[in-house]
Design an enzyme around this catalytic site. Structure first.
Site, mmCIF file in Angstrom:
data_model
loop_
_atom_site.group_PDB
_atom_site.id
_atom_site.type_symbol
_atom_site.label_atom_id
_atom_site.label_comp_id
_atom_site.label_asym_id
_atom_site.label_seq_id
_atom_site.Cartn_x
_atom_site.Cartn_y
_atom_site.Cartn_z
ATOM 1 N N ASN A 127 0.819 -1.219 0.000
ATOM 2 C CA ASN A 127 0.000 0.000 0.000
ATOM 3 C C ASN A 127 0.848 1.261 0.000
ATOM 4 O O ASN A 127 1.934 1.295 0.579
ATOM 5 C CB ASN A 127 -0.928 0.021 1.213
ATOM 6 C CG ASN A 127 -2.091 -0.947 1.038
ATOM 7 O OD1 ASN A 127 -2.177 -1.658 0.038
ATOM 8 N ND2 ASN A 127 -2.977 -0.984 2.006
ATOM 9 N N ILE A 128 0.317 2.308 -0.587
ATOM 10 C CA ILE A 128 1.086 3.549 -0.730
ATOM 11 C C ILE A 128 1.472 4.141 0.620
ATOM 12 O O ILE A 128 2.524 4.773 0.756
ATOM 13 C CB ILE A 128 0.294 4.582 -1.571
ATOM 14 C CG1 ILE A 128 1.210 5.748 -1.971
ATOM 15 C CG2 ILE A 128 -0.949 5.040 -0.836
ATOM 16 C CD1 ILE A 128 0.593 6.668 -3.002
ATOM 17 N N LYS A 129 0.652 3.920 1.658
ATOM 18 C CA LYS A 129 0.982 4.487 2.968
ATOM 19 C C LYS A 129 2.225 3.849 3.560
ATOM 20 O O LYS A 129 2.905 4.451 4.390
ATOM 21 C CB LYS A 129 -0.197 4.344 3.923
ATOM 22 C CG LYS A 129 -0.590 2.913 4.227
ATOM 23 C CD LYS A 129 -1.821 2.850 5.119
ATOM 24 C CE LYS A 129 -2.229 1.411 5.411
ATOM 25 N NZ LYS A 129 -3.446 1.335 6.242
ATOM 26 N N GLY A 130 2.538 2.619 3.173
ATOM 27 C CA GLY A 130 3.802 1.999 3.532
ATOM 28 C C GLY A 130 3.993 1.655 4.989
ATOM 29 O O GLY A 130 3.047 1.358 5.709
#
Length: 249
Positions: A127-130
């Site tokens: 996910n982009i939030k990492g």
């Protein structure tokens, strides 16, 4: 200079050997149960040992916390660990390497397989939030991420990898009762080998807190990541491995 080659656990003072362990015994909480816990601690090498916490878990189980002195010593000179053999790259460097190596987007398919519903690990990487202040693989412009989520059947993941022409398959396994993570991984390796003959199988990367990073060859996967792994480490590995494969070809 202080000799740090030989180490013992630390409790109150350096190298005093004091250690705390917790475990559950399938017996009701009573004096006999506590005596059994102390006997078990002694057989584990804790001498002397004391029960510092005991609580019944229903009528037939007791949870213990035992504190005691461990007589064992670890020789750090005898320990070998696998070192990371590739550099950590910035997202911009990863994107540039993919453009140079593949000249198209790198396709990653990820999932939690079997009955595993714990998506925290796979989401932290994809996910982009990492995770740990780093953006996940979705953030990388040259990486296409297909996150199948939780409780994905092995056949479904293998078919998705083929359908999306995956360059890499990422698997997270947190549920490990009765070594389910090992059984599922071996089943996935077998199925992937059937669908991708002649050495064309995508990179197969697995991760989870109970995996041994040194067991990749035994399990038949390309890489094992364990707790604390960041998206940047995974991205760097994928670029390194794919570049190495193209050079070898």
């Amino acid at each position: 200079m202080k000799d740090t080659r030989f180490v013992r656990p630390y409790g109150d003072t350096t190298n005093d050997g004091m250690i705390q362990v917790s475990f559950t015994l399938p017996v009701a909480h009573d004096a006999r149960a506590e005596a059994a816990a102390l006997q078990l601690a002694a057989k584990m090498g804790l001498d002397p040992a004391m029960v510092v916490h005991a609580r019944g878990m229903g009528p037939d189980f007791t949870f213990f916390v035992v504190y005691g002195r461990c007589r064992h010593v670890v020789d750090l000179a005898e320990i070998t660990v696998a070192e990371r053999e590739y550099p950590l790259l910035t997202p911009a460097e990863v994107n540039a390497a993919i453009r140079t190596t593949l000249r198209r987007k790198l396709v990653v398919v990820g999932a939690c397989i079997g009955t595993d519903a714990h998506t925290v690990g796979i989401d932290a990487i994809l996910n982009i939030k990492g995770f740990a202040g780093e953006k996940g693989l979705e953030y990388y412009r040259e990486i296409k991420v297909v996150n199948l989520g939780a409780q994905v059947e092995i056949d479904a993941l293998a078919e998705a990898a083929r359908a999306h022409a995956a360059d890499a398959v990422l698997v997270s396994q947190v549920v490990t009762q009765k070594d389910a993570h090992l059984t599922n991984t071996r089943a996935l390796v077998s199925r992937m080998s059937e669908l991708f003959p002649d050495g064309r199988r995508p990179l197969l990367v697995v991760g989870g807190p109970r995996f041994d990073p040194g067991a990749a060859a035994d399990l038949g996967v390309d890489r094992i990541f364990t707790r604390g792994t960041t998206p940047r480490e995974v991205a760097g590995y994928l670029v390194h491995a794919l570049a190495s494969a193209r050079i070898a070809a």
